[in-house]
Design a protein around this motif. Sequence first.
Motif, PDB file in Angstrom:
ATOM      1  N   ALA A  81       0.836  -1.208   0.000  1.00  0.00           N
ATOM      2  CA  ALA A  81       0.000   0.000   0.000  1.00  0.00           C
ATOM      3  C   ALA A  81       0.874   1.262   0.000  1.00  0.00           C
ATOM      4  O   ALA A  81       0.669   2.194   0.776  1.00  0.00           O
ATOM      5  CB  ALA A  81      -0.949   0.000   1.191  1.00  0.00           C
ATOM      6  N   GLY A  82       1.913   1.260  -0.857  1.00  0.00           N
ATOM      7  CA  GLY A  82       2.719   2.456  -1.022  1.00  0.00           C
ATOM      8  C   GLY A  82       3.851   2.608  -0.023  1.00  0.00           C
ATOM      9  O   GLY A  82       4.627   3.554  -0.106  1.00  0.00           O
ATOM     10  N   ARG A  83       3.941   1.711   0.945  1.00  0.00           N
ATOM     11  CA  ARG A  83       5.031   1.821   1.929  1.00  0.00           C
ATOM     12  C   ARG A  83       5.915   0.581   1.856  1.00  0.00           C
ATOM     13  O   ARG A  83       5.440  -0.534   1.658  1.00  0.00           O
ATOM     14  CB  ARG A  83       4.465   1.939   3.350  1.00  0.00           C
ATOM     15  CG  ARG A  83       3.658   3.186   3.563  1.00  0.00           C
ATOM     16  CD  ARG A  83       3.234   3.307   5.006  1.00  0.00           C
ATOM     17  NE  ARG A  83       4.298   3.863   5.849  1.00  0.00           N
ATOM     18  CZ  ARG A  83       4.186   4.010   7.168  1.00  0.00           C
ATOM     19  NH1 ARG A  83       3.089   3.622   7.783  1.00  0.00           N
ATOM     20  NH2 ARG A  83       5.176   4.530   7.865  1.00  0.00           N
ATOM     21  N   GLY A 126      -4.318  -4.055   2.622  1.00  0.00           N
ATOM     22  CA  GLY A 126      -3.282  -3.266   1.961  1.00  0.00           C
ATOM     23  C   GLY A 126      -3.153  -3.586   0.488  1.00  0.00           C
ATOM     24  O   GLY A 126      -2.956  -2.689  -0.328  1.00  0.00           O
ATOM     25  N   VAL A 127      -3.241  -4.847   0.119  1.00  0.00           N
ATOM     26  CA  VAL A 127      -3.012  -5.238  -1.275  1.00  0.00           C
ATOM     27  C   VAL A 127      -4.271  -5.072  -2.116  1.00  0.00           C
ATOM     28  O   VAL A 127      -4.247  -4.481  -3.188  1.00  0.00           O
ATOM     29  CB  VAL A 127      -2.503  -6.696  -1.355  1.00  0.00           C
ATOM     30  CG1 VAL A 127      -2.372  -7.143  -2.814  1.00  0.00           C
ATOM     31  CG2 VAL A 127      -1.159  -6.830  -0.643  1.00  0.00           C
ATOM     32  N   PHE A 128      -5.385  -5.610  -1.608  1.00  0.00           N
ATOM     33  CA  PHE A 128      -6.594  -5.631  -2.441  1.00  0.00           C
ATOM     34  C   PHE A 128      -7.713  -4.732  -1.921  1.00  0.00           C
ATOM     35  O   PHE A 128      -8.764  -4.634  -2.546  1.00  0.00           O
ATOM     36  CB  PHE A 128      -7.127  -7.066  -2.543  1.00  0.00           C
ATOM     37  CG  PHE A 128      -6.200  -7.997  -3.264  1.00  0.00           C
ATOM     38  CD1 PHE A 128      -5.975  -7.844  -4.636  1.00  0.00           C
ATOM     39  CD2 PHE A 128      -5.553  -9.019  -2.608  1.00  0.00           C
ATOM     40  CE1 PHE A 128      -5.126  -8.712  -5.299  1.00  0.00           C
ATOM     41  CE2 PHE A 128      -4.696  -9.886  -3.274  1.00  0.00           C
ATOM     42  CZ  PHE A 128      -4.480  -9.726  -4.627  1.00  0.00           C
ATOM     43  N   GLY A 129      -7.472  -4.088  -0.768  1.00  0.00           N
ATOM     44  CA  GLY A 129      -8.549  -3.284  -0.187  1.00  0.00           C
ATOM     45  C   GLY A 129      -9.710  -4.161   0.264  1.00  0.00           C
ATOM     46  O   GLY A 129     -10.870  -3.748   0.265  1.00  0.00           O
ATOM     47  N   LEU A 130      -9.382  -5.403   0.652  1.00  0.00           N
ATOM     48  CA  LEU A 130     -10.425  -6.350   1.075  1.00  0.00           C
ATOM     49  C   LEU A 130     -10.722  -6.155   2.552  1.00  0.00           C
ATOM     50  O   LEU A 130      -9.807  -6.153   3.374  1.00  0.00           O
ATOM     51  CB  LEU A 130      -9.929  -7.781   0.893  1.00  0.00           C
ATOM     52  CG  LEU A 130     -10.222  -8.508  -0.401  1.00  0.00           C
ATOM     53  CD1 LEU A 130      -9.491  -9.842  -0.401  1.00  0.00           C
ATOM     54  CD2 LEU A 130     -11.709  -8.721  -0.557  1.00  0.00           C
ATOM     55  N   SER A 131     -11.990  -5.995   2.887  1.00  0.00           N
ATOM     56  CA  SER A 131     -12.334  -5.913   4.309  1.00  0.00           C
ATOM     57  C   SER A 131     -13.400  -6.935   4.663  1.00  0.00           C
ATOM     58  O   SER A 131     -13.650  -7.211   5.819  1.00  0.00           O
ATOM     59  CB  SER A 131     -12.825  -4.502   4.643  1.00  0.00           C
ATOM     60  OG  SER A 131     -13.898  -4.180   3.789  1.00  0.00           O
ATOM     61  N   GLN A 132     -14.006  -7.516   3.616  1.00  0.00           N
ATOM     62  CA  GLN A 132     -15.093  -8.482   3.868  1.00  0.00           C
ATOM     63  C   GLN A 132     -14.567  -9.725   4.553  1.00  0.00           C
ATOM     64  O   GLN A 132     -13.492 -10.217   4.223  1.00  0.00           O
ATOM     65  CB  GLN A 132     -15.702  -8.921   2.536  1.00  0.00           C
ATOM     66  CG  GLN A 132     -16.687  -7.939   1.979  1.00  0.00           C
ATOM     67  CD  GLN A 132     -17.126  -8.400   0.611  1.00  0.00           C
ATOM     68  OE1 GLN A 132     -16.314  -8.785  -0.208  1.00  0.00           O
ATOM     69  NE2 GLN A 132     -18.422  -8.367   0.385  1.00  0.00           N
ATOM     70  N   GLU A 133     -15.359 -10.190   5.488  1.00  0.00           N
ATOM     71  CA  GLU A 133     -15.035 -11.498   6.055  1.00  0.00           C
ATOM     72  C   GLU A 133     -16.311 -12.313   6.082  1.00  0.00           C
ATOM     73  O   GLU A 133     -17.351 -11.851   5.624  1.00  0.00           O
ATOM     74  CB  GLU A 133     -14.442 -11.332   7.456  1.00  0.00           C
ATOM     75  CG  GLU A 133     -13.045 -10.758   7.378  1.00  0.00           C
ATOM     76  CD  GLU A 133     -12.225 -10.976   8.624  1.00  0.00           C
ATOM     77  OE1 GLU A 133     -12.728 -11.628   9.567  1.00  0.00           O
ATOM     78  OE2 GLU A 133     -11.085 -10.497   8.649  1.00  0.00           O
ATOM     79  N   GLY A 494      -4.171   1.103  -9.458  1.00  0.00           N
ATOM     80  CA  GLY A 494      -3.274   1.619  -8.435  1.00  0.00           C
ATOM     81  C   GLY A 494      -3.239   0.768  -7.182  1.00  0.00           C
ATOM     82  O   GLY A 494      -2.837   1.224  -6.113  1.00  0.00           O
ATOM     83  N   ARG A 495      -3.709  -0.478  -7.303  1.00  0.00           N
ATOM     84  CA  ARG A 495      -3.659  -1.364  -6.135  1.00  0.00           C
ATOM     85  C   ARG A 495      -3.081  -2.702  -6.557  1.00  0.00           C
ATOM     86  O   ARG A 495      -2.402  -2.796  -7.579  1.00  0.00           O
ATOM     87  CB  ARG A 495      -5.068  -1.588  -5.582  1.00  0.00           C
ATOM     88  CG  ARG A 495      -5.758  -0.385  -5.060  1.00  0.00           C
ATOM     89  CD  ARG A 495      -6.797  -0.820  -4.040  1.00  0.00           C
ATOM     90  NE  ARG A 495      -6.194  -0.954  -2.729  1.00  0.00           N
ATOM     91  CZ  ARG A 495      -6.672  -0.346  -1.659  1.00  0.00           C
ATOM     92  NH1 ARG A 495      -7.721   0.427  -1.757  1.00  0.00           N
ATOM     93  NH2 ARG A 495      -6.095  -0.503  -0.489  1.00  0.00           N
TER      94      ARG A 495
END
Lengths: 575, 82
Positions: A81-83, A126-133, A494-495
Amino acid sequence: MIHEVTSSLPKFKGLRFTSGLNIVLADRTDKSEETDTRNGSGKSSLVEILHYLLGGKADPKSVFRMPPLDEHWFEMTFDLAGRRVRVRRDGATPGKVTIATPTDDGEGEDEETISNEQWKRRLAAGVFGLSQEGDWAPSFRSCISYFLRRQSAGGFQTPTKHFSQQMTWDVQVNLSFLLGLDVELPRAWQRLRERERQMDTLRKASQDGALGEIVGNSGELASELAGAEDELNTLARSVADFTVIPAYTTAEVEVTRLGQQIRALNNQMISDREYLAQLDNSFDEVQGARSTGLAELYAAAEVQLPEVALAAYDEVQAFHDSVIANRRQYLAAEIRRITNDLATNTAERDRLAERRSDGLRLLASGGAAETLFELQRDVARRQVRVEQLRQRYENAVALESQQGELRLERQKLAAALTRDLAERQQMLGPAFVTFERLSQRLYADQQHGRLIINATDNGPEITATIPRGRSKGITNMQVYCFDVDLVTLWSRRGRGPGFLVHDSHLFDGVDERQRATALQLGAELADAEGFQYIVTLNSDETPAELPNGREVEDYVLPQRLTDHGDDGGLFGLRF
Amino acid sequence: MITPTKGVRPERSLLYIGGQVLSDLDGPTTVSGAWEALARRRRLHGQEATVTFDWFVLALDLLRALGTIRLQDGLIVKVGKS
């Protein structure tokens, strides 16, 4: 992108990567082909190390937890995620990873040790913007595996599966996510499949029931159930009304015995009455006996027995009267006796008959305890049967209504997916175009390949095909095009991981021309779209130059691997 | 009537009947006993000629008049030859 992969192994071939195309080259010697071991040069092991550092499973049989690797850590520096992040994992504490991130002032590093689960969540976000569980949600591990395919898992068999046993839902959910489709639709399909599976279980349960009968339709079962319930109720009522006679058998024997006694008495009375009638006759006879006969006897005796001295007439007269009186007394006594007997027997018979009818009434009103138990057992048997029928009936109703519902649900989902795909047509355009262009560049002489997403009644069906022509290794190139397409798609957003790793096995059996083109295409797109393309290759299978004239050597990492010698491979040792 | 005559068949003559009674008189017998024994005997011999009770009593009377039997405590007994 990945900057560096290192290890605490003393002779580990630490790898430093740059942007664009990176070729990890392994020199293959003639000798090695005979004794090719699993970790010969460590090309495939590189992919394993990357998985290990990106939250992959490390079960007890994993090489990272067995000697000699279990005493060493592996480390990777990459952009998350850019860092820039440094992640380290060791075989002694496989459930933990140590993360080092630059401090905000950029001067030092923050180091922390977190669980692998936490690490996966951080990577997902960070990689995929995944928050779903939750159930059937897309996961970081499944998504990242499309960028890090493993030959050992069968990852090169078909473009849409990163391992050969991958479930349909896993493919649909994760690829929907990666391609930017509505993830909720394939999840809904999986929920539907789960319900269908339950229904199958239900159907099986009905079939394998104690009766072993095939589940009927609800109509037949309703009728059968009503009949069985009615029989049960009738029987249950008679059980409720049943009187138990404690000594039923004794009573039965008594009634039989009384019956025999009554019959014997009746026979006795009939013969007594006949005898009485005879006696009455005889009595009449005695009453009518003439007394005059005696005088005639004496008169006749004088004529017929003149020489005999007869007893005095008076004496004989007295004798005569006595005889008649005797006879009369006897008959009278007999009559009295028989009359008495008759009266006694009649009374006795009436008494016995009374007792017998009491017994009969008792027997008619109930029965023995055994009879009651028998009835109760019958009731219990029928209850079980009614219960089974009711269960089967309910199952049948549930099955019938659910079958309809589920069919309807599938149609609804298919319609929703068709609509969804139509609405996303423009958004999906670039993915389709990229795949087609790639296939066109690889196989200019053939029909173009296509990435196709179909709405079927089993969910989205994603296929990435290149028509089979004369060329070898078409399947591998389908995988190649699909992966490059995916990494391009995510770089444009961009991800994503920002890298794609292809093991040399992907190029096995691919024509040399296509292999060179694939490398060139990878390099071009990596530069143009800003992702990193890491390829591991064997030196003897690597073209000297690319179709556009560039030297392949320009992309090869300085740290080369070899299967020659014990320390030539990635790990620097053989095990 | 005592002995058979032109009008009296031998088996109806009092002497004949008296003989039959005596034949059955092994021990003291009641009047009815003797009567039933006679009826049995005659039935056995197929003698159809009816003997009424008063005819039987006359046969007993004859035997008494001849001193062959007597009543002893209501039972008919044979009188001994002595």
